[in-house]
Design a protein around this motif. Structure first.
Motif, PDB file in Angstrom:
ATOM      1  N   ILE A  15       0.752  -1.194   0.050  1.00  0.00           N
ATOM      2  CA  ILE A  15       0.050  -0.065  -0.057  1.00  0.00           C
ATOM      3  C   ILE A  15       0.687   1.347   0.076  1.00  0.00           C
ATOM      4  CG2 ILE A  15      -1.748   1.413   1.349  1.00  0.00           C
ATOM      5  CD1 ILE A  15      -3.090  -1.195   2.169  1.00  0.00           C
ATOM      6  N   SER A  16       0.663   2.233  -0.930  1.00  0.00           N
ATOM      7  CA  SER A  16       1.472   3.463  -1.108  1.00  0.00           C
ATOM      8  C   SER A  16       0.374   4.626  -0.946  1.00  0.00           C
ATOM      9  CB  SER A  16       1.980   3.485  -2.478  1.00  0.00           C
ATOM     10  OG  SER A  16       2.523   4.759  -2.708  1.00  0.00           O
ATOM     11  N   PHE A  17       0.637   5.354   0.033  1.00  0.00           N
ATOM     12  CA  PHE A  17      -0.417   6.363   0.215  1.00  0.00           C
ATOM     13  C   PHE A  17       0.042   7.534   0.442  1.00  0.00           C
ATOM     14  CE2 PHE A  17       0.825   4.864   4.491  1.00  0.00           C
ATOM     15  CZ  PHE A  17       0.921   6.206   5.136  1.00  0.00           C
ATOM     16  N   GLU A  18      -0.871   8.644   0.065  1.00  0.00           N
ATOM     17  CA  GLU A  18      -0.300  10.131   0.068  1.00  0.00           C
ATOM     18  C   GLU A  18      -1.765  10.762   0.614  1.00  0.00           C
ATOM     19  OE1 GLU A  18       1.885  14.016  -1.803  1.00  0.00           O
ATOM     20  OE2 GLU A  18       2.110  11.960  -2.692  1.00  0.00           O
ATOM     21  N   ILE A  19      -1.962  11.073   1.630  1.00  0.00           N
ATOM     22  CA  ILE A  19      -3.336  11.529   2.262  1.00  0.00           C
ATOM     23  C   ILE A  19      -3.278  12.904   2.934  1.00  0.00           C
ATOM     24  CG2 ILE A  19      -5.431  11.151   3.341  1.00  0.00           C
ATOM     25  CD1 ILE A  19      -4.926   8.129   2.886  1.00  0.00           C
ATOM     26  N   ASP A  20      -3.648  13.871   2.426  1.00  0.00           N
ATOM     27  CA  ASP A  20      -3.830  15.117   3.293  1.00  0.00           C
ATOM     28  C   ASP A  20      -4.548  15.295   4.336  1.00  0.00           C
ATOM     29  OD1 ASP A  20      -1.793  16.065   1.455  1.00  0.00           O
ATOM     30  OD2 ASP A  20      -3.278  17.192   0.057  1.00  0.00           O
ATOM     31  N   LYS A  21      -4.229  15.701   5.545  1.00  0.00           N
ATOM     32  CA  LYS A  21      -5.286  15.868   6.688  1.00  0.00           C
ATOM     33  C   LYS A  21      -6.498  16.640   6.106  1.00  0.00           C
ATOM     34  CE  LYS A  21      -2.069  14.850  10.482  1.00  0.00           C
ATOM     35  NZ  LYS A  21      -1.570  15.680  11.792  1.00  0.00           N
ATOM     36  N   ALA A  22      -7.746  16.193   6.750  1.00  0.00           N
ATOM     37  CA  ALA A  22      -8.914  17.106   6.525  1.00  0.00           C
ATOM     38  C   ALA A  22      -9.865  16.670   7.350  1.00  0.00           C
ATOM     39  CB  ALA A  22      -9.057  17.084   5.258  1.00  0.00           C
ATOM     40  N   ALA A  23     -10.922  17.470   7.858  1.00  0.00           N
ATOM     41  CA  ALA A  23     -12.249  17.059   8.635  1.00  0.00           C
ATOM     42  C   ALA A  23     -13.144  16.946   7.537  1.00  0.00           C
ATOM     43  CB  ALA A  23     -12.443  18.162   9.567  1.00  0.00           C
ATOM     44  N   ILE A  24     -13.592  15.529   7.487  1.00  0.00           N
ATOM     45  CA  ILE A  24     -14.737  15.145   6.573  1.00  0.00           C
ATOM     46  C   ILE A  24     -16.035  15.066   7.376  1.00  0.00           C
ATOM     47  CG2 ILE A  24     -15.232  13.447   4.792  1.00  0.00           C
ATOM     48  CD1 ILE A  24     -12.624  14.743   4.291  1.00  0.00           C
ATOM     49  N   LYS A  25     -17.150  15.550   6.616  1.00  0.00           N
ATOM     50  CA  LYS A  25     -18.629  15.178   7.210  1.00  0.00           C
ATOM     51  C   LYS A  25     -18.856  13.956   7.132  1.00  0.00           C
ATOM     52  CE  LYS A  25     -20.990  18.906   6.493  1.00  0.00           C
ATOM     53  NZ  LYS A  25     -21.778  20.153   5.832  1.00  0.00           N
ATOM     54  N   ILE A  26     -18.533  13.070   7.951  1.00  0.00           N
ATOM     55  CA  ILE A  26     -18.788  11.501   8.116  1.00  0.00           C
ATOM     56  C   ILE A  26     -18.517  11.012   9.330  1.00  0.00           C
ATOM     57  CG2 ILE A  26     -16.910  10.765   6.611  1.00  0.00           C
ATOM     58  CD1 ILE A  26     -18.638   8.567   5.403  1.00  0.00           C
ATOM     59  N   SER A  27     -19.081   9.984   9.837  1.00  0.00           N
ATOM     60  CA  SER A  27     -18.770   9.538  10.882  1.00  0.00           C
ATOM     61  C   SER A  27     -17.447   8.617  10.699  1.00  0.00           C
ATOM     62  CB  SER A  27     -20.037   8.376  11.690  1.00  0.00           C
ATOM     63  OG  SER A  27     -19.808   7.371  10.869  1.00  0.00           O
ATOM     64  N   GLU A  28     -16.471   8.596  11.874  1.00  0.00           N
ATOM     65  CA  GLU A  28     -15.424   7.788  11.497  1.00  0.00           C
ATOM     66  C   GLU A  28     -15.677   6.156  11.503  1.00  0.00           C
ATOM     67  OE1 GLU A  28     -11.184   6.931  13.956  1.00  0.00           O
ATOM     68  OE2 GLU A  28     -12.534   8.718  14.584  1.00  0.00           O
ATOM     69  N   GLU A  29     -16.701   5.776  11.984  1.00  0.00           N
ATOM     70  CA  GLU A  29     -17.292   4.469  11.738  1.00  0.00           C
ATOM     71  C   GLU A  29     -17.459   3.928  10.453  1.00  0.00           C
ATOM     72  OE1 GLU A  29     -20.660   1.426  13.100  1.00  0.00           O
ATOM     73  OE2 GLU A  29     -20.758   3.336  13.799  1.00  0.00           O
ATOM     74  N   HIS A  30     -18.228   5.000   9.624  1.00  0.00           N
ATOM     75  CA  HIS A  30     -18.345   5.072   8.177  1.00  0.00           C
ATOM     76  C   HIS A  30     -17.303   4.975   7.586  1.00  0.00           C
ATOM     77  CE1 HIS A  30     -23.147   5.885   8.992  1.00  0.00           C
ATOM     78  NE2 HIS A  30     -22.755   4.446   9.059  1.00  0.00           N
ATOM     79  N   LEU A  31     -16.413   6.055   7.763  1.00  0.00           N
ATOM     80  CA  LEU A  31     -15.238   6.275   6.806  1.00  0.00           C
ATOM     81  C   LEU A  31     -14.293   5.125   6.944  1.00  0.00           C
ATOM     82  CD1 LEU A  31     -13.623   8.109   5.044  1.00  0.00           C
ATOM     83  CD2 LEU A  31     -12.708   9.397   7.380  1.00  0.00           C
ATOM     84  N   GLN A  32     -14.076   4.641   8.102  1.00  0.00           N
ATOM     85  CA  GLN A  32     -13.160   3.363   8.335  1.00  0.00           C
ATOM     86  C   GLN A  32     -13.690   2.130   7.632  1.00  0.00           C
ATOM     87  OE1 GLN A  32     -11.686   2.215  12.187  1.00  0.00           O
ATOM     88  NE2 GLN A  32     -11.374   4.291  13.010  1.00  0.00           N
ATOM     89  N   TYR A  33     -15.127   2.103   7.474  1.00  0.00           N
ATOM     90  CA  TYR A  33     -15.741   0.878   6.864  1.00  0.00           C
ATOM     91  C   TYR A  33     -15.365   1.028   5.445  1.00  0.00           C
ATOM     92  CZ  TYR A  33     -19.109  -2.210   5.027  1.00  0.00           C
ATOM     93  OH  TYR A  33     -19.809  -3.298   4.431  1.00  0.00           O
TER      94      TYR A  33
END
Length: 362
Positions: free
Chosen positions: A236-254
């Motif tokens: 897994i190669s990743f480059e993810i910028d930090k940001a607050a997303i309008k979704i629950s953490e449970e749903h985002l992790q899913y």
């Protein structure tokens, strides 16, 4: 009490609004679409109990919509009524041969329409009661996904009980690890079935004030993934910028877990998975997950739905084929946008737009 949900598809605005108002007055929960394509977009995240559809429409007509629905496991048992102004003498026979449950010719009386609706809903309810509606996939696949991990739990436990004094510490640890992995697989299967049923019943809450930090959610999910896909951290190669997303953490992790797990399963160990994320504009964050695996054909892409798997035996798939479908629904219900581009033997790219927190979220 949940009201019966009806999807009305017709390109005539005045007629669509009139029928909607009359059905709402009859205490039905009604959503409408002006053509087949708009109806399909709705069906991605909202499941009706019955569909009423005009035949002649621009963009996508009723016959094409029905043909597509009949290929989607989670939708193909929903009663489908054609609404038409056509006067062909053999129209009823033609509609039924195409797979519709009934048809009603314009003009009609609302009592006539309600009578047909109630008749079809009653029949559909009997079908649901006589067959388990919890899972709509192939029975043999469902049983396999329950029995395999269950045997993976009960078998080692029996061996531990029978040979507890003979086994070495390393052997006991290996049995415990095997039991744990099988238990997690069974738990994931059951949780996906429960989530599917809850989403279908519209009983999952989507709070507009929910918030998650996307990089943090990804890193937490990555740890869970590598407990299943051992020794594959380098893939897994990743480059993810930090940001607050309008979704629950449970749903985002899913979403992260199911999509990345799929990417790893359907590409060889020599292929990497690329995950990237950045602000798309002031309102949305773009997340991209790309693999270089077996991919989907164009025909398969059009059939992605609940419990839909392709060439399961050849591809040695685990699971019920719910993850991609459920992730897509969660994204849509979170006011996001989901797109997938794929080519056989070249790989798949999934792009997701998720709303940013533009004000204080919980």
């Amino acid at each position: 009490m949940n009201r019966t949900k009806i999807l009305l598809v017709d390109d005539e605005l005045n007629l669509r609004e009139t029928i909607s108002e009359l059905l709402i007055y009859q205490n039905y929960n009604v959503k409408s679409a002006c053509n087949g394509q708009e109806a399909l977009n709705l069906l991605e995240y909202w499941t009706p109990d019955l569909i009423i559809c005009d035949i002649m429409m621009p963009v996508m007509d009723g016959s094409t919509l029905l043909e597509i629905i009949k290929d989607i496991n989670s939708l193909n048992s929903i009663p489908f009524i054609f609404l038409t102004a056509k006067k062909e003498s053999n129209l009823m026979r033609k509609c039924l041969l195409e797979g519709a449950d009934d048809y009603i010719a314009k003009p009609f009386k609302i009592k006539e329409l309600v009578s047909i609706i109630e008749s079809k809903l009653e029949r559909f309810e009997k079908i649901k009661n006589s067959h388990s509606n919890l899972y709509l996939g192939k029975k043999k696949v469902f049983l396999h996904e329950i029995n395999t991990p269950l045997n993976g739990i009960l078998g080692p436990i029996e061996l531990l009980i029978e040979n507890q004094e003979k086994l070495e510490k390393k052997e006991i640890s290996a049995f415990y690890e095997s039991i744990k992995l099988s238990g997690e697989r069974l738990n994931r299967t059951m949780q996906n079935i429960i989530l599917y049923q809850n989403l279908k019943n519209n009983s999952v809450e989507f709070n507009d004030n929910s918030s998650s930090e996307i990089l943090n959610s990804f890193l937490k999910t990555k740890e869970k993934i590598f407990k299943i896909h051992e020794d594959q951290e380098k893939r897994i190669s990743f480059e993810i910028d930090k940001a607050a997303i309008k979704i629950s953490e449970e749903h985002l992790q899913y979403i992260f877990f199911e999509l990345i797990d799929n990417a790893l399963k359907f590409s060889s160990n020599s292929k990497i998975i690329i995950v990237s994320g950045e602000r798309f504009n002031n309102k949305y964050y773009e997340l991209v997950i790309r693999d270089f695996g077996i991919g989907f054909s164009e025909q398969e892409l059009n059939k992605i739905g609940a419990a839909q798997q392709f060439n399961r035996e050849e591809r040695e798939q685990q699971g019920l084929g719910l993850g991609l479908f459920l992730g897509k629904i969660i994204i849509k219900k979170s006011n996001g946008v989901f797109t997938i581009v794929s080519k056989e033997n070249e790989g798949t790219t999934i792009k997701i737009l998720l709303p940013l927190c533009t004000k204080k979220c919980d």
